[in-house]
Write a protein that holds these residues in place. Structure first.
Motif, PDB file in Angstrom:
ATOM      1  N   VAL A  67     -84.086 -79.305 -17.463  1.00 12.08           N
ATOM      2  CA  VAL A  67     -84.980 -78.848 -18.568  1.00 12.08           C
ATOM      3  C   VAL A  67     -85.727 -77.760 -18.495  1.00 12.08           C
ATOM      4  CG1 VAL A  67     -85.440 -81.287 -19.190  1.00 12.08           C
ATOM      5  CG2 VAL A  67     -87.013 -80.304 -17.623  1.00 12.08           C
ATOM      6  N   ILE A  68     -85.346 -76.939 -17.255  1.00 10.99           N
ATOM      7  CA  ILE A  68     -85.783 -75.500 -17.258  1.00 10.99           C
ATOM      8  C   ILE A  68     -84.570 -74.639 -17.284  1.00 10.99           C
ATOM      9  CG2 ILE A  68     -87.984 -76.457 -15.969  1.00 10.99           C
ATOM     10  CD1 ILE A  68     -86.513 -75.530 -13.398  1.00 10.99           C
ATOM     11  N   ARG A  69     -84.964 -73.350 -17.241  1.00 10.81           N
ATOM     12  CA  ARG A  69     -83.988 -72.248 -17.263  1.00 10.81           C
ATOM     13  C   ARG A  69     -84.514 -71.222 -16.095  1.00 10.81           C
ATOM     14  NH1 ARG A  69     -83.583 -71.109 -21.877  1.00 10.81           N
ATOM     15  NH2 ARG A  69     -81.548 -72.019 -22.506  1.00 10.81           N
ATOM     16  N   ARG A  70     -83.355 -70.947 -15.379  1.00  7.10           N
ATOM     17  CA  ARG A  70     -83.732 -70.023 -14.194  1.00  7.10           C
ATOM     18  C   ARG A  70     -83.412 -68.841 -14.662  1.00  7.10           C
ATOM     19  NH1 ARG A  70     -82.549 -74.605 -11.231  1.00  7.10           N
ATOM     20  NH2 ARG A  70     -84.245 -75.314  -9.990  1.00  7.10           N
ATOM     21  N   ILE A  71     -83.901 -67.634 -14.400  1.00  2.00           N
ATOM     22  CA  ILE A  71     -83.597 -66.163 -14.803  1.00  2.00           C
ATOM     23  C   ILE A  71     -83.633 -65.453 -13.366  1.00  2.00           C
ATOM     24  CG2 ILE A  71     -83.722 -64.085 -16.105  1.00  2.00           C
ATOM     25  CD1 ILE A  71     -85.472 -67.426 -17.423  1.00  2.00           C
TER      26      ILE A  71
ATOM     27  N   ASP B 209     -86.166 -58.730 -19.730  1.00  5.68           N
ATOM     28  CA  ASP B 209     -85.704 -59.958 -20.686  1.00  5.68           C
ATOM     29  C   ASP B 209     -85.781 -61.049 -19.631  1.00  5.68           C
ATOM     30  OD1 ASP B 209     -84.403 -61.134 -22.217  1.00  5.68           O
ATOM     31  OD2 ASP B 209     -82.466 -60.106 -21.963  1.00  5.68           O
ATOM     32  N   LEU B 210     -86.424 -62.045 -20.194  1.00  6.98           N
ATOM     33  CA  LEU B 210     -86.138 -63.325 -19.599  1.00  6.98           C
ATOM     34  C   LEU B 210     -85.587 -64.443 -20.324  1.00  6.98           C
ATOM     35  CD1 LEU B 210     -89.641 -63.391 -17.701  1.00  6.98           C
ATOM     36  CD2 LEU B 210     -87.294 -62.785 -16.637  1.00  6.98           C
ATOM     37  N   GLY B 211     -84.540 -63.858 -21.220  1.00  6.38           N
ATOM     38  CA  GLY B 211     -83.983 -64.982 -22.009  1.00  6.38           C
ATOM     39  C   GLY B 211     -85.011 -65.506 -23.104  1.00  6.38           C
ATOM     40  N   GLY B 212     -85.061 -66.813 -23.365  1.00  2.00           N
ATOM     41  CA  GLY B 212     -85.902 -67.339 -24.143  1.00  2.00           C
ATOM     42  C   GLY B 212     -85.944 -69.020 -24.196  1.00  2.00           C
TER      43      GLY B 212
END
Length: 453
Positions: free
Chosen positions: A4-8, A444-447
């Motif tokens: 449920v998380i996104r890594r950048i 930029d870290l996506g969204g």
């Protein structure tokens, strides 16, 4: 179970970054000015300001965001109590136009055949023969109450005008000897009085004590950083009986002992370190100096500034000096960010960031780490004002926050970016050393998606 998380994980870069408060400095010059001819320079700060000749940097020099200039007292207080700071105002204006900040030294006097104390001071206050340079000259008695009164008043006047100026980079703590570099007699109590005067006058501007002796001890005790004025010399001195490579020099016989004896080994943690070259690097090259040793020592001392006197650098050493200046001071890599993939309407965005300072020193000015959220024409900047980036020493920093969704954001996609912003304007001011940064310095870290509650 789905994550449920996104890594950048942004891509680190080794590019030169046009960041403030660090790196190579111009001397008595500004970005775009001609360099000094040959291996000579001037101790007298600029009073004329020609149009720039080059786009920065000047040929045979390195990119720079700091100008270092110094001026003599008699120029700025030609009559007692009557001040002329027009050259300071103009220098700050030129720095603003050319993308630099201004590091300053105020000098009570020079050596023989250079500007001395103002005439009004020499005619009415205690003077004595200074024999610590090759040619004796009449200079002020540094322990005299009159010297503390008049030189101190001048320093306070300068501070009252410029301490809060956003482009004033650093101020040197100088009151002994020609150029303020310590060649004179001054008692420990008087040194403490002067150091405390500077500390009280310059609340916002980082102060730099001059290396060595009681002058350095007193400055370090007030929280100052330090600077040296003969960085890099190894073979400039000798005698018929002592070869150059075994002769006394600053790099072996002065600086290591001064840092230990003056309690300055850890001063870099809270105050910057400035290296002014001994002579100029072209002289080192012609004398077959060991540039690798010089660079290693500068990094070991956690330097922030390198000032080679606006003279042409040896082409054979340019790549090494460029790499050296990229390592000086701070250099922040945003290694990883973690954001929620979905946030319920009215909820909180979970955010984490790992930042590594791959430089050799912290940044000594306050900036705020901030997250920018964008959805359509809506934008919010959330600054982490409780995080002091000045404590980001070489190594790791880690941030973790649960950010309430700003008012006005609705269901749908939200873009996320991060930056180091100015605390007053919230404008991005520092580049992270990563490829994914936008032209406006946001990374930029996506969204993430806002979903129904």
């Amino acid at each position: 179970m789905p994550e449920v998380i996104r890594r950048i994980r942004p891509t680190p870069v080794d590019d030169y970054l046009d960041n403030p408060h660090r790196g190579c400095c111009t001397f008595q010059r500004f970005n775009g000015d001609e360099l000094f001819a040959g291996t000579r320079w001037s101790e007298e700060g600029p009073t004329e300001f020609p149009q720039r000749k080059y786009e920065r940097p000047a040929p045979e020099y390195l990119p720079t965001t700091v100008a270092y200039c110094r001026w003599f007292w008699r120029l700025m207080e030609p009559q007692r109590g009557r001040y002329d700071f027009s050259m300071i105002d103009r220098s700050l204006q030129v720095c603003d136009e050319r993308g630099q900040t201004l590091a300053v030294r105020l000098m009570a006097h020079g050596s023989a055949h250079q500007p001395q104390v103002p005439d009004w001071y020499a005619q009415s206050c205690p003077m004595t023969e200074n024999r610590q340079k090759r040619v004796p000259f009449m200079g002020p008695v540094y322990d005299a109450p009159e010297y503390f009164e008049h030189w101190g008043r001048f320093v306070r006047e300068f501070a009252a005008r410029y301490d809060e100026h956003p482009l004033l980079e650093t101020i040197d703590v100088t009151y002994i000897g020609p150029w303020g570099e310590g060649a004179g007699e001054c008692s420990p109590p008087q040194c403490r009085r002067f150091a405390e005067l500077w500390a009280e006058a310059f609340v916002h501007t980082p102060r730099l004590g001059m290396i060595g002796g009681e002058q350095m001890k007193a400055a370090i005790a007030t929280g100052a950083g330090w600077r040296c004025d003969c960085f890099g010399d190894q073979r400039f001195f000798g005698s018929p009986t002592v070869p150059h490579y075994l002769s006394w020099n600053h790099m072996f016989d002065a600086y290591p002992s001064s840092l230990v004896q003056c309690g300055a080994r850890d001063a870099w943690r809270t105050g910057p370190v400035h290296f002014e070259t001994c002579g100029v690097p072209m002289n080192w090259y012609r004398l077959n100096g060991d540039i690798d040793f010089v660079i290693q020592q500068g990094l070991k001392y956690h330097g922030t500034y390198f000032m080679p006197k606006s003279t042409a650098l040896p082409p054979a050493w340019m790549d090494k000096l460029d790499a050296y200046c990229r390592q000086l001071g701070y250099r922040f890599v945003l290694r990883q960010a973690t954001v929620s993939t979905r946030v319920p309407l009215g909820g909180r965005l979970h955010f984490e960031a790992w930042i590594e300072n791959v430089g050799v020193a912290p940044i000594y000015r306050r900036y705020d780490f901030a997250v920018r959220l964008r959805q359509g024409n809506r934008e919010a900047v959330i600054a982490f004002t409780d995080e002091d980036v000045r404590t980001w020493l070489p190594g790791d920093a880690y941030l973790q926050r649960d950010i309430p969704l700003p008012e006005g954001f609705d269901r749908g996609w939200v873009e996320v970016a991060a930056a180091l912003v100015h605390p007053k304007t919230e404008q991005p001011s520092i580049d992270f050393a990563v490829r994914e940064r936008f032209p406006d310095r946001w990374v930029d870290l996506g969204g993430f998606e806002i979903v129904a509650a």
